[in-house]
Design a protein around this motif. Structure first.
Motif, PDB file in Angstrom:
ATOM      1  N   GLU A 126     -42.934  42.540 -12.510  1.00 57.32           N
ATOM      2  CA  GLU A 126     -42.492  42.727 -13.891  1.00 57.32           C
ATOM      3  C   GLU A 126     -41.872  44.111 -14.096  1.00 57.32           C
ATOM      4  N   LEU A 127     -42.434  45.115 -13.436  1.00 58.31           N
ATOM      5  CA  LEU A 127     -41.868  46.462 -13.551  1.00 58.31           C
ATOM      6  C   LEU A 127     -40.677  46.656 -12.617  1.00 58.31           C
ATOM      7  N   SER A 132     -38.406  44.713 -11.941  1.00 54.86           N
ATOM      8  CA  SER A 132     -37.184  44.157 -12.521  1.00 54.86           C
ATOM      9  C   SER A 132     -36.505  45.149 -13.463  1.00 54.86           C
ATOM     10  N   ARG A 133     -37.198  46.165 -13.885  1.00 52.36           N
ATOM     11  CA  ARG A 133     -36.603  47.176 -14.776  1.00 52.36           C
ATOM     12  C   ARG A 133     -36.008  48.307 -13.940  1.00 52.36           C
ATOM     13  N   ARG A 134     -34.986  47.999 -13.213  1.00 51.75           N
ATOM     14  CA  ARG A 134     -34.374  48.953 -12.279  1.00 51.75           C
ATOM     15  C   ARG A 134     -33.887  50.227 -12.974  1.00 51.75           C
ATOM     16  N   ARG A 135     -33.475  50.100 -14.209  1.00 47.47           N
ATOM     17  CA  ARG A 135     -32.960  51.279 -14.924  1.00 47.47           C
ATOM     18  C   ARG A 135     -34.014  52.380 -15.012  1.00 47.47           C
ATOM     19  N   TRP A 136     -35.267  52.008 -15.211  1.00 47.42           N
ATOM     20  CA  TRP A 136     -36.341  52.999 -15.258  1.00 47.42           C
ATOM     21  C   TRP A 136     -36.406  53.794 -13.961  1.00 47.42           C
TER      22      TRP A 136
END
Length: 136
Positions: free
Chosen positions: A111-112, A114-118
């Motif tokens: 789940e985390l 997938s937030r590549r921008r972070w």
């Protein structure tokens, strides 16, 4: 609680850095002069409280110093043997933040991850502002 904004992260790290500095100033010299500590313990105390305060600032200055030294010496080939050690120290400092971002992404739950921008944001911020944003 973990900071949720860049400003909160900055404020948290600034408080922690101030606390480390206060502890270092209060205990370093007294500990180094103490007869109760062995030479090995004093070295550990120096690294923990002394060198950690100076190292990030010295490492960031290595590149400008090397560029100036190369200019004055007439080229990189005329610099002395300490240059590879200086370059290695600078590279280690510059690479540590991006490596942390890569490992954090690799070990994150899906789940985390997938937030590549972070992760890319941390990668970029830790490369430029590594010494202030790194985990203590």
């Amino acid at each position: 609680m973990a900071p949720t904004t860049l400003k909160a992260l900055w404020n948290q790290r600034s408080r922690w850095a101030q606390g480390w500095l206060q502890v270092s100033l209060k205990h370093l010299w007294r500990g180094l002069r103490s007869p109760a500590f062995t030479a090995r313990q004093k070295l550990g105390l120096f690294v923990l409280l002394g060198w950690r305060e100076v190292q990030p600032w010295l490492t960031l200055q290595i590149l400008p110093i090397l560029m100036y030294a190369a200019w004055k010496a007439g080229g990189l080939q005329h610099l002395d043997r300490a240059v590879p050690v200086c370059v290695l120290a600078m590279a280690f400092t510059l690479v540590a933040g991006p490596v942390q971002a890569l490992f954090a992404w690799r070990l994150a739950v899906p789940e985390l991850r997938s937030r590549r921008r972070w992760f890319w944001s941390y990668f970029l911020v830790s490369t430029v502002f590594y010494s202030h944003f790194r985990p203590i």
